[in-house]
Every structure is written in C-alpha cells, then in structure tokens.
Design a protein around this motif. Structure first.
Motif, PDB file in Angstrom:
ATOM      1  N   SER A 271       0.828  -1.202   0.000  1.00 52.43           N
ATOM      2  CA  SER A 271       0.000   0.000   0.000  1.00 52.43           C
ATOM      3  C   SER A 271       0.866   1.258   0.000  1.00 52.43           C
ATOM      4  N   LEU A 272       1.936   1.216   0.805  1.00 49.75           N
ATOM      5  CA  LEU A 272       2.813   2.384   0.874  1.00 49.75           C
ATOM      6  C   LEU A 272       3.506   2.625  -0.472  1.00 49.75           C
ATOM      7  N   TYR A 273       3.979   1.549  -1.097  1.00 54.70           N
ATOM      8  CA  TYR A 273       4.618   1.687  -2.410  1.00 54.70           C
ATOM      9  C   TYR A 273       3.624   2.272  -3.420  1.00 54.70           C
ATOM     10  N   THR A 274       2.408   1.716  -3.409  1.00 56.65           N
ATOM     11  CA  THR A 274       1.406   2.184  -4.366  1.00 56.65           C
ATOM     12  C   THR A 274       1.071   3.648  -4.120  1.00 56.65           C
ATOM     13  N   ALA A 275       0.842   3.992  -2.842  1.00 54.87           N
ATOM     14  CA  ALA A 275       0.480   5.367  -2.514  1.00 54.87           C
ATOM     15  C   ALA A 275       1.567   6.328  -2.977  1.00 54.87           C
ATOM     16  N   THR A 276       2.833   5.961  -2.758  1.00 56.87           N
ATOM     17  CA  THR A 276       3.935   6.837  -3.153  1.00 56.87           C
ATOM     18  C   THR A 276       3.975   7.001  -4.675  1.00 56.87           C
ATOM     19  N   ALA A 277       3.823   5.887  -5.370  1.00 59.61           N
ATOM     20  CA  ALA A 277       3.871   5.941  -6.836  1.00 59.61           C
ATOM     21  C   ALA A 277       2.733   6.788  -7.392  1.00 59.61           C
ATOM     22  N   VAL A 278       1.539   6.559  -6.876  1.00 59.50           N
ATOM     23  CA  VAL A 278       0.363   7.273  -7.376  1.00 59.50           C
ATOM     24  C   VAL A 278       0.451   8.757  -7.054  1.00 59.50           C
ATOM     25  N   THR A 279       0.999   9.065  -5.891  1.00 66.14           N
ATOM     26  CA  THR A 279       1.161  10.462  -5.504  1.00 66.14           C
ATOM     27  C   THR A 279       2.070  11.200  -6.488  1.00 66.14           C
ATOM     28  N   LEU A 280       3.136  10.536  -6.926  1.00 63.90           N
ATOM     29  CA  LEU A 280       4.086  11.178  -7.826  1.00 63.90           C
ATOM     30  C   LEU A 280       3.556  11.276  -9.252  1.00 63.90           C
ATOM     31  N   ALA A 281       2.798  10.265  -9.704  1.00 60.86           N
ATOM     32  CA  ALA A 281       2.548  10.198 -11.148  1.00 60.86           C
ATOM     33  C   ALA A 281       1.138   9.788 -11.534  1.00 60.86           C
ATOM     34  N   GLY A 282       0.190   9.847 -10.618  1.00 58.80           N
ATOM     35  CA  GLY A 282      -1.152   9.410 -10.975  1.00 58.80           C
ATOM     36  C   GLY A 282      -1.195   7.900 -11.126  1.00 58.80           C
ATOM     37  N   SER A 283      -2.362   7.369 -11.581  1.00 57.79           N
ATOM     38  CA  SER A 283      -2.430   5.904 -11.622  1.00 57.79           C
ATOM     39  C   SER A 283      -2.002   5.369 -12.979  1.00 57.79           C
ATOM     40  N   ILE A 284      -0.703   5.136 -13.109  1.00 55.80           N
ATOM     41  CA  ILE A 284      -0.155   4.538 -14.332  1.00 55.80           C
ATOM     42  C   ILE A 284      -0.495   3.061 -14.323  1.00 55.80           C
ATOM     43  N   GLY A 285      -1.190   2.631 -15.357  1.00 60.98           N
ATOM     44  CA  GLY A 285      -1.652   1.247 -15.377  1.00 60.98           C
ATOM     45  C   GLY A 285      -0.610   0.311 -15.941  1.00 60.98           C
TER      46      GLY A 285
END
Lengths: 255, 325
Positions: free
Chosen positions: B237-251
C-alpha cells in the motif's frame, strides 16, 4: 523424549462439539490412527494439535511445555503436518517445493546450502520423485503431488508427524511404501506419528494406538488391539462391520 | 546460476541505459557524452540546466514509480495468491484518485495536490484493512472481495466527479487518471523507498515463496503468516500510494512486469522482486521518454504508452513459454 499430551482438550466448531475433554498422552515410538466418519473432526483435531487453531479449553503440551509458548518456527522444527490438499498459486519446480521443507531450519537471511540440497534430493528419492526434480510442481498428477508434499514433510524432519489422510490419491503400492516409510521413522528414530485415515485396515496394520472420534465430542482412545473391534467400528460408522482373520491380523469389512 | 547472473547484469545496464536515453532525448537533442558531462556539472550551461532541473529528476521519478508499482504488484499477487492482482486491485489508487480530483476541483496544485492524493490512498488502505479485518478474520478472499467492491465504489465516484467537472479542468483530470510524469517532481523519497523495498525483499523472500502454498500450510512450516501478510499489505500500500502520488495511476506496469520477470526468472521471490523492480523502473523510464517525444511538442499520458508496450511484449513472452512450462 518426544511427547504430546492432551489435557481435557475440548474443540468446538460453531455449535458442534468435536472433542470433549479428551485426555491422552502420545509418545515417541508410537503410531496413532485417528478414525471417524466424515465431519467428525479428524482434520480439526490434527490442526489443533499443530497449533494452527486455538482449542476451546484444555491444554496441549509439547515435550512438557504448552504449545502457545513456542514460536511458529520452533513448532515447525518439532512438529510437521501433511495437509489433505495441496496448492501453489505460482509455479515452482519439484526441487524448489521440496526445499521449502527446510524453511524452519534456515535463518531468514541465509539461503539454502549444499547440505539442504542434499537432504532435499534424498527426500525426493525416498518418495521416488528424484527423476522429476526440474518439473513444474503444478504439472504433477494427484498422487505425485501427494508424494511431493510427503517429501517436503520428510525434509522438514520434525519429531512429530501429523498426517491428514496420507494415503490420499496414492495407488496401492505407493500407500504401503509411504506408510512403511513413516513406520520406519517411528521405529528407528523414535518419532511420533498421528495419522487420520479412512481405511480401517491400514490403521490395523500400521497403528499401535487409535483414537475413534464418535461424533458429539465422544471418543474412545487406546491400544489398537483393545479399541479396534467390530463393535466399536459399527458404532463409529453407523454401519455393521464384520471381522475376519487376515494374513497380518484381523481384517474389518462392512457387512 | 550463470544465466541469472547475466540477466541481472543486463537489467542493471538496462536501468542505467534507460536513464541515459531519457536525459539525452527531447526537443533539445543532447548527445550521450554531453549529457554525461552535464550530470557532473560540466559542459554547456543550457544542457546542464535542462538535464539537472528537468530531465534527470523526471527520469529518476519515472524509475522510482515504475519500480515501486512493480514491487507493489508482485507483493499483491503473493498476498492475494492471485495472478490477476495489481497495485490498484484493492482500490488504493481509487482512493487517491478521488482525493486528487477533489483537490483539482478545489483549485489545488503541486504539493497540496500530491498531499491529497497520498492521504486519499492511505484512507483507502485503512478502509479496506478495517472492513476486511472484521472480527479477527482476515482471509484472502474476504480481503480481495472487500477491496474489489471498494475499488468499484471509488470508480463510480471518479465518474461522478468527471461528470460534474468544468470542461476546462477535464484534460488535466484525465491525464492524472491515466498517469502522468510531467509535473516536476523530487524523486529522492521515492527512490529511497524503492531501495529499501528491494532490500526488504531479500530476507522476506523465502517466507513469501512459502505463503503461495496457502496460509495454514505456511504457518505449519514456521512462517508467522498473519504478521507477514499485514506486513505485505502495508508495504504494498505504501509503495502504491507513493507511486500514485508522484505520477497518478499509471496502469499495466504493476500487473505485467512481475509476470514478465517470472517468465524470465521463475517465481522465487528472492530473485524475482529485485529483478522486477529494476525492469519495471527501466520500462517506465523508456515509456515516459517515448510519451514526451513521440508526438512532440505534444505529450502523451505515459499510461497509454505502458499499455501499448506492455500488452504485445507480454503476449509474445506468454506464447514463447507455452511450450516448455
């Protein structure tokens, strides 16, 4: 000295009582059979003994200490369980799978070493799967998967083997071969074996003690020669049973 | 063993190579030698400015995001014991997206927008955790169903927000939803987290392998499965939250790259996770470079590119592996 002691063990599932104040001492060098009708609680009893579920009341002592006092790792070094069904969500090879049996003996920062590999190959040889070590475990037949699970358990090398239907999926020759393997461990290495089986005659042949789970928490336990009678089995399965004389002792057949 | 060593060497070179390609390409073409000088603070002043302030942070952010999404996806697949799982399956990105869109509607941008997305992701994480946990039960299927249903709920809220948003704001919102690395980001924190994630993976890997046998099976082999699963859930969850925070939801990265790596390396998580992180990072850097150069000066959302590259690549490998597995 390997010893598993059940003191007034009560197990419930929902409103059903599977075991009511069961008291019994199981020792190294003994082989116990667990018999019962479908849903009588054989699997639940084995899982409770392995510490996977808390019991409802009573105490389980492993070598004199309560099982709650052991960490998972310490438990796994002393006690191993063969499950009724096997799954793997991601493909691993036969060798990778059997190596997992060494898990409780290897510190988390270390990888398996040459000795673990040697033990794993020897476990595969014992169940006759050594020629298949590079095959994908998910591609094996039902009986081969069962033997792979048994090899993994042998590789875990606990003092106590809890076997949930070890003869599942095995052909006649393999059933005898595998049960001989565990009988030898009990006799030569003083291990304790507890196995849930549906085949009364395998219990008669391999187990010196039995627990009959009669349902509603009632059970009879003791020496096979005293407890395994046509009368008790008739009560156990709710089906009339006959006893005939066979080459290895009495044989039980449904009427 | 030899083959694995070569593969790691290849992945490391790919990581460095992808970043070098990223910083040398763009509307201002800078040669590799010039780019190398510029990183070290030498050479042409304009080159230095473009690379140090624009392209290098963006390339590193892409690498961190790709790596984190891949790690999160691989962990979710192990946790849920489901090959279809990806970082977004439990609705963490949905929560982030709703919060980010609300922030955009309120006129927030920059750090405030990112902060909202992160808070949204964390709220979604806690919500799934609380609801799936119930009274002590935390089974895999319950977690998956709770997450999928909540994700659908977030999806509906996203549609609603898009429907009521003023048309001028729509392109920005859609870009965020498809994944976009153009906001100038500081990648330090995400890169640090990625490095920690790779280091964590090594001692945890063997237990993760055993978890694929099932929860009780793992427990009987000495794995503290309840603690391990909490740990995986929180880390993913932390990895996902960090990634999404930086760049939106890249699929796509988080779903496909773990499988790609499994096809190359097998499913031992101790080898898989570090390799997957490197591959995911590199692929996203390359995808982002294409996204900003392919129809320059227009920029494409990088999420479109990851799908365009990921789908055929994955299908080819799947076909090739069908024979001998």
């Amino acid at each position: 000295m390997t010893e598993l002691t059940l003191q007034a063990l009560t197990i419930r599932r929902g409103t059903r009582v599977l075991s009511h104040e069961l008291t019994q001492t199981l020792q190294g060098g003994e082989c116990w059979g667990v018999l019962g009708a479908n849903g009588a609680g054989k699997t639940t009893l084995l899982h409770t003994l392995a510490g996977l579920y808390p019991d409802d009341s009573g105490t389980i002592l492993l070598n004199g200490s309560t099982v709650e006092g052991y960490s998972r790792r310490q438990m796994a070094q002393r006690l191993g369980l063969l499950f009724q069904s096997h799954e793997s969500s991601f493909p691993a090879t036969v060798l990778e799978t059997v190596l997992q049996g060494r898990h409780p003996h290897i510190p988390s920062w270390k990888w398996e070493d040459a000795d673990d590999l040697k033990k794993s190959l020897s476990a595969l040889r014992q169940v006759g799967l050594d020629a298949m070590q590079n095959r994908s475990a998910t591609k094996l037949s039902g009986g081969e998967q069962q033997r792979l699970a048994i090899a993994t358990l042998l590789n875990q090398a606990p003092e106590i083997y809890l076997l949930d239907e070890p003869s599942n999926h095995l052909d006649l020759h393999q059933q005898i071969k595998i049960l001989d393997l565990f009988a030898a461990q009990v006799k030569e290495q003083n291990k304790l074996c507890v196995m849930a089986l549906h085949d009364v005659n395998l219990v008669q042949r391999y187990c010196d003690h039995v627990i009959l789970m009669l349902g509603e928490g009632n059970s009879i336990s003791g020496k096979t020669s005293e407890v395994l009678t046509a009368e008790n089995l008739t009560r156990l399965y709710g089906h009339p049973m006959l006893v005939v004389e066979g080459p290895h002792g009495p044989l039980f057949v449904p009427r | 063993m030899m083959r694995n060593g070569l593969l790691y060497l290849f992945l490391l070179s790919l990581a460095v190579g992808s970043v070098l390609i990223a910083i040398s390409s763009g509307s201002l073409n800078i040669g590799l030698a010039q780019a190398w000088l510029a990183i070290q603070g030498e050479g042409d002043a304009l080159h230095q400015q473009v690379i140090q302030q624009l392209r290098l942070p963006r390339a590193l952010a892409a690498f961190a995001v790709g790596g984190l999404l891949t790690l999160a996806g691989a962990l979710m697949q192990v946790l849920l014991r489901n090959p279809l799982a990806d970082p977004y399956v439990l609705g963490i990105s949905g929560g982030a997206a709703v919060a980010a869109l609300l922030a955009m509607l309120a006129g927030l941008s920059g750090v405030l927008l990112q902060g909202s997305a992160f808070i949204g992701a964390m709220l979604a994480t806690i919500l799934v955790f609380g609801l799936a946990h119930g009274k002590g039960q935390w089974t895999t299927s319950r977690l998956l169903l709770t997450g999928v249903v909540l994700a659908a709920g977030w999806g509906a809220m996203i549609s609603f927000l898009l429907a009521i948003a003023p048309t001028t704001q729509l392109p920005g919102m859609l870009f965020w939803l498809m994944g976009d690395l153009s906001p100038n980001n500081n990648p330090t924190w995400a890169l640090g987290l990625l490095l920690l994630g790779i280091l964590f993976a090594l001692p945890m890997g063997r237990s993760l392998n055993i978890l694929s046998r099932g929860e009780l099976q793992a427990q009987s082999l000495g794995v503290e499965q309840a603690k391990l699963r909490y740990g995986i859930y929180l880390l993913a969850s932390l990895y996902t939250a960090t990634a999404v925070t930086l760049a939106g939801s890249i699929g796509f990265v988080g779903l496909v790259v773990p499988h790609l790596t499994r096809l190359l390396l097998g499913s031992d998580n101790r080898r898989l996770l570090p390799a997957a992180a490197l591959l995911g990072g590199s692929l996203l850097v390359l995808a982002d470079t294409l996204a900003r150069t392919i129809i320059a000066p227009q920029q494409l959302p990088v999420g479109v590119l990851t799908a365009l590259i990921g789908v055929p690549l994955f299908l080819i490998l799947l076909q090739r592996n069908r024979g001998h597995d």
